[in-house]
Structure formats: structure tokens, C-alpha cells
Design a protein around this motif. Structure first.
Motif, short mmCIF file in Angstrom:
data_model
loop_
_atom_site.label_atom_id
_atom_site.label_comp_id
_atom_site.label_asym_id
_atom_site.label_seq_id
_atom_site.Cartn_x
_atom_site.Cartn_y
_atom_site.Cartn_z
N VAL A 1 -2.37 4.12 0.27
CA VAL A 1 -1.40 3.04 0.08
C VAL A 1 -1.84 2.12 -1.05
CG1 VAL A 1 -0.30 1.04 1.18
CG2 VAL A 1 -0.75 3.12 2.52
N GLY A 2 -0.88 1.70 -1.87
CA GLY A 2 -1.15 0.75 -2.94
C GLY A 2 -0.26 -0.48 -2.82
N MET B 1 9.10 -13.86 -7.22
CA MET B 1 7.92 -13.00 -7.26
C MET B 1 8.21 -11.86 -6.30
SD MET B 1 3.86 -13.82 -6.59
CE MET B 1 4.04 -14.37 -4.88
N VAL B 2 7.91 -10.63 -6.72
CA VAL B 2 8.21 -9.46 -5.89
C VAL B 2 6.93 -8.71 -5.60
CG1 VAL B 2 9.52 -7.32 -5.70
CG2 VAL B 2 10.52 -9.28 -6.89
N TYR B 3 6.70 -8.43 -4.33
CA TYR B 3 5.55 -7.64 -3.92
C TYR B 3 6.00 -6.24 -3.54
CZ TYR B 3 1.05 -9.91 -4.02
OH TYR B 3 -0.14 -10.41 -4.46
N GLY B 4 5.25 -5.23 -3.99
CA GLY B 4 5.57 -3.86 -3.68
C GLY B 4 4.45 -3.18 -2.92
N ILE B 5 4.81 -2.26 -2.02
CA ILE B 5 3.84 -1.43 -1.31
C ILE B 5 4.30 0.02 -1.42
CG2 ILE B 5 4.97 -1.59 0.97
CD1 ILE B 5 2.09 -1.75 2.15
N PHE B 6 3.35 0.93 -1.59
CA PHE B 6 3.70 2.33 -1.81
C PHE B 6 2.69 3.20 -1.09
CE2 PHE B 6 4.35 6.33 -3.90
CZ PHE B 6 5.63 6.31 -4.42
N ALA B 7 3.19 4.11 -0.24
CA ALA B 7 2.35 5.05 0.48
C ALA B 7 2.67 6.46 0.03
CB ALA B 7 2.57 4.92 1.99
N ALA B 8 1.63 7.21 -0.37
CA ALA B 8 1.81 8.59 -0.83
C ALA B 8 0.88 9.51 -0.05
CB ALA B 8 1.53 8.69 -2.32
N VAL B 9 1.41 10.66 0.36
CA VAL B 9 0.62 11.64 1.10
C VAL B 9 -0.51 12.18 0.22
CG1 VAL B 9 0.69 13.94 2.16
CG2 VAL B 9 2.49 12.27 2.66
N LYS C 1 -3.14 5.51 -8.44
CA LYS C 1 -1.72 5.86 -8.58
C LYS C 1 -0.82 5.16 -7.57
CE LYS C 1 -1.80 8.57 -12.16
NZ LYS C 1 -1.09 8.21 -13.42
N PRO C 2 -1.22 5.02 -6.28
CA PRO C 2 -0.34 4.31 -5.35
C PRO C 2 -0.10 2.85 -5.76
CG PRO C 2 -1.92 5.62 -4.14
CD PRO C 2 -2.36 5.65 -5.57
N VAL C 3 -1.11 2.22 -6.36
CA VAL C 3 -0.94 0.84 -6.83
C VAL C 3 -0.03 0.81 -8.06
CG1 VAL C 3 -2.11 -1.29 -7.51
CG2 VAL C 3 -3.24 0.30 -5.95
N SER C 4 -0.19 1.80 -8.94
CA SER C 4 0.71 1.90 -10.10
C SER C 4 2.16 2.03 -9.64
CB SER C 4 0.33 3.11 -10.97
OG SER C 4 -0.97 3.01 -11.48
N ALA C 5 2.37 2.88 -8.62
CA ALA C 5 3.72 3.09 -8.10
C ALA C 5 4.27 1.82 -7.46
CB ALA C 5 3.71 4.23 -7.08
N ALA C 6 3.41 1.09 -6.71
CA ALA C 6 3.84 -0.18 -6.12
C ALA C 6 4.19 -1.18 -7.21
CB ALA C 6 2.73 -0.74 -5.23
N SER C 7 3.43 -1.16 -8.29
CA SER C 7 3.70 -2.04 -9.43
C SER C 7 5.06 -1.74 -10.05
CB SER C 7 2.59 -1.87 -10.47
OG SER C 7 2.87 -2.58 -11.65
N VAL C 8 5.38 -0.46 -10.18
CA VAL C 8 6.68 -0.06 -10.73
C VAL C 8 7.82 -0.53 -9.81
CG1 VAL C 8 8.17 1.92 -11.23
CG2 VAL C 8 5.81 1.88 -12.07
N CYS C 9 7.66 -0.32 -8.51
CA CYS C 9 8.70 -0.74 -7.55
C CYS C 9 8.95 -2.25 -7.65
CB CYS C 9 8.28 -0.39 -6.13
SG CYS C 9 8.28 1.37 -5.76
#
Length: 376
Positions: free
Chosen positions: A77-78, A91-99, A240-248
Motif C-alpha cells: 500500500v502507498g 488538499m487531496v490524499y490518495g491511497i493505493f493498494a496493489a497485489v 510504485k504504490p506511493v507513485s500510484a497514490a500520488s497520481v490518484c
């Protein structure tokens, strides 16, 4: 005691048409579960964007649909944010979980790498997405393309929390001030709990730091003792999960700003670029602020009043009120003194003809506030 009147009465001529009650706590947050996956990644969050467009004073939290794989296989998770520094917008916070990518992990183990070493930068099933990087390192078109690809994957879960600029300012002005760091921490904690509540199998959580890394990590580990954490600087470019959360987070913030609506009295097109980047040092942003300050009601609700760029302007241009008595010195009065006794009808109900009431000002209409003369 000197204070600004507008702190309590924000201008409503430059706001959206719909208002809901706001509050300092999380009870007024709107939480929405995303639609099933679609070709357009942004469509997953369209309901959240529409909800936020109706009421800019309220935070909104949204999650994508949870695929079965994320409930039975370890996910990394990122967490990252977008819009921490600007004086304008949410301000927007994102969370991203990848298998996890088990094949890649097995290959690394065969080469002699330890699991602890692998977890420093874990292989996940989004590594194959081209151009996925820290959102600040890729342009808007690329971010949108990457975000759209998320909806085609059945091994990820992602969510965002849109934090209203009004709420950011309100927490800064209240008696017990809540810092931006604490607001950020609370958003991350809420999103982590959201994944836990949805049954996600979490192997480790990677967080882009806010404040001292060690202190932040200790706080998270105390709140979630069953999870592993890695709080790190520049985590959005390392994991990468943090990068993806950043994009979201970045895509959602950009879309929220694009959908921002203003009243006729708001001078949005004061410059060719509207309000510019929104950062305090941007001259276009400063020009926007100067053109849209009301001496009594302050700024439109896209502005974070508590930022020094905005508060300095208010100090110079806003009307001030001098209170003759400080709150601590004021005599204690019964609350009933502030309510007017009204004549009663024969059936013992209040008789208060509508004809004697003056039309409500816009400020009160937008907030659905009405006068009351009765204590319950």
C-alpha cells in the motif's frame, strides 16, 4: 481584541449553489464507494467529484471497488497527497493498494535476495504500467493516461480523500488549532482504516513523510500494531504504490479545480490564466486574491484564508472589529436573554407572522440558516 468578521461569515457570492452543514470532525464527511471498473479511470470517482462540487465546504472520501484478489493476496500500500502547499483549492490524499508480484519476488529470492531486502522496494503488479512515476515528474496528459489504466486492473484498490480548503482554514482558526500536519496524518489514518474495513490483505504500507519520519512512523505503528510501515522522504519516487497514490491524488485535485464554480460577482478571469498555479508565490495567484477580496466577507471558498498570503491581504484590506471586552472578562449571561418572547395564540402556539420577517440575506440562504425564537 481584534478579529476579522469574515472568519465567521464567508462570502457566498462566489460559491457553489448547494451547501451542507460543515464541522470540525469527520462526522460530516461524505464517504462513497466507487462504481465498478470502467474504461475511464476518472469515472470511478465521478460521484465523489459531483458531491464535492455541490458542497465545497465538506470533505469527501471515496474508494474504488474491491476485487477479490486484494482480499486473498498480500497487497503493498502507498499513501501520498497533492495540493499541500497551494493557497487555493483542496488538499487531496490518495491511497493505493496493489497485489504483490509473486513471480518477481520468487525470482529475486532465487537470486539470493532476502525478503527484508525485497520489501525495501517490493515488486507489485503495477510495475508494468509505463510512465508510472511521482505525479510531479509527469505531465497532466500522462497522469490522466496512467490513472485511466487503473480501472482496467483487477488486482488493485485505490481511494482518495478530498479535504476542503474551508475545513483547512476552519481547523487553523478554531480555539484548539489543528495543524496541516495533523490534518494530513488524520487523512492517511482514515484511508488506511478504510482499506482494513474493506478486508484488504496488507503486507506493508509506504507513506510519503509529513513532518519527522520517525515520529510519524511511530504514530502509525501505535495505531495499527498489526501492520508494517515505511515512512520515507520522496517515497512517491521510490515505491510504485506511493507513485500510484500520488497520481490518484493529483488527478482528483486537478479535476476538482476544473469543476469549481463561482458566482457572477467573482472576478475569476482577472488574468489570462485565471488564478494561476494556486501557489503563494505565483503572481497570477496573488492578482486573483487581490481582485476577489471582500472587505467584510473575505475570499471565495476556493481560498485557504489561514495561509499567510491570504491572511496578510485580509489584515490590510478587510474590515476589523474591536471588541470592548475580552471573552474572559465578559459577564456571564443566560442564553435565554438572546431569544425574544413571542405572543402566543389561543391554541398555545407561537404567532409569528411571515409578513413581518425580512428577506434573508444570501449568506443565510446558502447555509439554510433560519431565525429561531424558541429554546427546546
Amino acid at each position: 481584541m481584534i478579529c476579522w468578521f469574515f472568519i465567521f461569515m464567508r462570502q457566498r457570492d462566489c460559491m457553489a449553489d448547494y451547501e451542507m452543514d460543515g464541522d470540525d470532525g469527520n462526522k460530516d464527511d461524505v464517504e462513497i464507494v466507487g462504481e465498478a471498473k470502467k474504461r475511464n479511470g476518472l469515472a470511478v470517482f465521478r460521484e465523489a467529484l459531483d458531491e464535492f462540487a455541490k458542497n465545497r465546504d465538506q470533505d469527501v472520501t471515496v474508494y474504488s471497488e474491491v476485487p477479490k484478489k486484494c482480499k486473498v493476496t498480500t497487497c503493498y500500500v502507498g499513501i501520498d497527497e497533492a495540493g499541500r502547499g497551494p493557497v487555493l483549492g483542496p488538499m487531496v490524499y490518495g491511497i493505493f493498494a496493489a497485489v504483490e508480484d509473486t513471480d518477481a519476488i520468487s525470482a529475486k529470492i532465487k537470486k539470493g535476495q532476502s525478503l527484508a531486502k525485497i520489501e525495501e522496494c517490493p515488486p507489485v503488479l503495477i510495475d508494468s504500467i509505463k510512465k508510472l512515476n511521482d505525479s510531479k515528474q509527469i505531465n497532466e496528459k500522462t497522469r490522466d493516461e496512467v490513472f485511466a489504466q487503473f480501472s482496467d486492473l483487477d488486482h488493485i484498490v485505490y481511494g482518495v480523500k478530498i479535504i476542503s480548503p474551508t475545513q483547512i482554514s476552519a481547523k487553523s482558526y478554531q480555539r484548539k488549532k489543528i495543524s496541516l500536519n495533523e490534518i494530513s496524518h488524520n487523512a492517511a489514518i482514515e484511508l488506511i482504516q478504510g482499506l482494513i474495513d474493506r478486508g484488504i490483505v496488507i503486507g506493508k504500507v509506504y507513506v510519503d513523510t509529513v513532518g519527522p519520519m520517525e515520529k510519524y512512523q511511530a504514530k502509525l505503528e501505535q495505531l495499527f500494531p498489526e501492520l508494517k510501515f515505511k515512512v520515507d522522504k520522496k517515497a512517491d519516487s521510490k515505491y510504485k504504490p506511493v507513485s500510484a497514490a500520488s497520481v490518484c491524488a493529483k488527478v482528483m485535485r486537478d479535476e476538482a479545480l476544473k469543476k469549481w464554480t463561482f458566482g457572477d460577482n467573482c472576478n475569476v478571469k482577472v488574468a489570462q490564466n485565471g488564478w494561476g498555479s494556486g501557489y503563494p508565490g505565483d503572481e497570477v495567484t496573488k492578482k486573483f486574491l487581490r481582485a476577489n477580496i471582500d472587505p467584510v466577507f473575505g475570499f471565495p471558498n476556493i481560498v485557504r484564508d489561514s495561509w499567510s498570503t491570504a491572511s496578510d491581504l485580509l489584515e490590510k484590506r478587510a474590515v476589523k472589529i474591536k471588541w470592548e471586552l475580552d471573552e474572559d472578562d465578559a459577564p456571564v449571561q443566560k442564553i435565554s436573554k438572546f431569544f425574544v418572547k413571542q405572543p402566543k395564540t389561543e391554541d398555545n402556539t407561537e404567532n409569528f407572522p411571515v409578513s413581518v420577517l425580512k428577506p434573508k440575506a444570501q449568506f443565510f440562504s446558502y447555509r439554510s440558516l433560519t431565525q429561531t425564537t424558541k429554546l427546546f
